[in-house]
Design an enzyme around this catalytic site. Structure first.
Site, PDB file in Angstrom:
ATOM      1  N   PRO A 186       0.831  -1.205   0.000  1.00 30.91           N
ATOM      2  CA  PRO A 186       0.000   0.000   0.000  1.00 30.91           C
ATOM      3  C   PRO A 186       0.867   1.258   0.000  1.00 30.91           C
ATOM      4  CG  PRO A 186      -0.710  -1.547   1.700  1.00 30.91           C
ATOM      5  CD  PRO A 186       0.590  -2.045   1.167  1.00 30.91           C
ATOM      6  N   HIS A 187       0.497   2.209  -0.836  1.00 28.47           N
ATOM      7  CA  HIS A 187       1.223   3.476  -0.899  1.00 28.47           C
ATOM      8  C   HIS A 187       0.350   4.508  -1.587  1.00 28.47           C
ATOM      9  CE1 HIS A 187       2.012   1.400  -4.679  1.00 28.47           C
ATOM     10  NE2 HIS A 187       2.122   2.600  -5.231  1.00 28.47           N
ATOM     11  N   GLY A 188       0.583   5.744  -1.224  1.00 27.58           N
ATOM     12  CA  GLY A 188      -0.082   6.863  -1.869  1.00 27.58           C
ATOM     13  C   GLY A 188       0.954   7.731  -2.553  1.00 27.58           C
TER      14      GLY A 188
END
Length: 154
Positions: free
Chosen positions: A67-69
């Site tokens: 998960p990453h933004g």
């Protein structure tokens, strides 16, 4: 920032975590980064919004999610959190569900994201046995030792 150094310095490892949904699992990793002052709390919602728009883009391999933004969505500094789940969860990915290993990444810029973050994770899992080795880890030190052994072999 190296994966191992970030995990050790930020105390951002959580093993055998319990989560009911993929959203809960992602929040565990983001909360570790919030506690370490790596990201702002809004980073979590940014990841959820991106999944709504693009699907489960961060499920990279069978059992593995990253998960990453985006840097502008609340990243203060580059860092990683590692979460293993007691019970694998469906992330609605066609090929790689269920997921039980999450490496949440925050990068200050796209270059760091590509060259540092993704490459270090690819290096860790180049040896596919490291998936099971990581699942077997029960302490933070065991995780750090596994990363050290992988880096030494590279």
């Amino acid at each position: 920032m190296k994966l191992r150094d970030s995990l050790a310095e930020n105390k951002s490892i959580r093993l055998q975590a319990e989560a009911e949904t993929w959203q809960d699992a992602v929040k565990i990793g983001v909360d570790l980064l919030v506690a370490a002052d790596v990201v702002e709390p809004r980073y979590y919602q940014a990841i959820l919004d991106a999944v709504e728009q693009h699907g489960p883009y961060f499920v990279l391999a069978p059992g593995l999610a990253m998960p990453h933004g985006r840097p502008e969505e609340g990243v203060k500094k580059t860092g990683f959190a590692l979460v293993t789940l007691k019970k694998p969860l469906e992330f609605n990915h066609e090929d790689n569900d269920p997921v039980d290993i999450l490496i949440t990444m925050a990068a200050v810029d796209a270059n760091t994201h590509q060259e540092v973050g993704i490459m270090q994770i690819v290096n860790l899992f180049e040896d596919e046995e490291n998936f099971d080795r990581l699942r077997a880890c029960r302490t933070e030190q065991e995780v750090l030792d596994l990363i050290d052994r992988t880096n030494a072999a590279a």
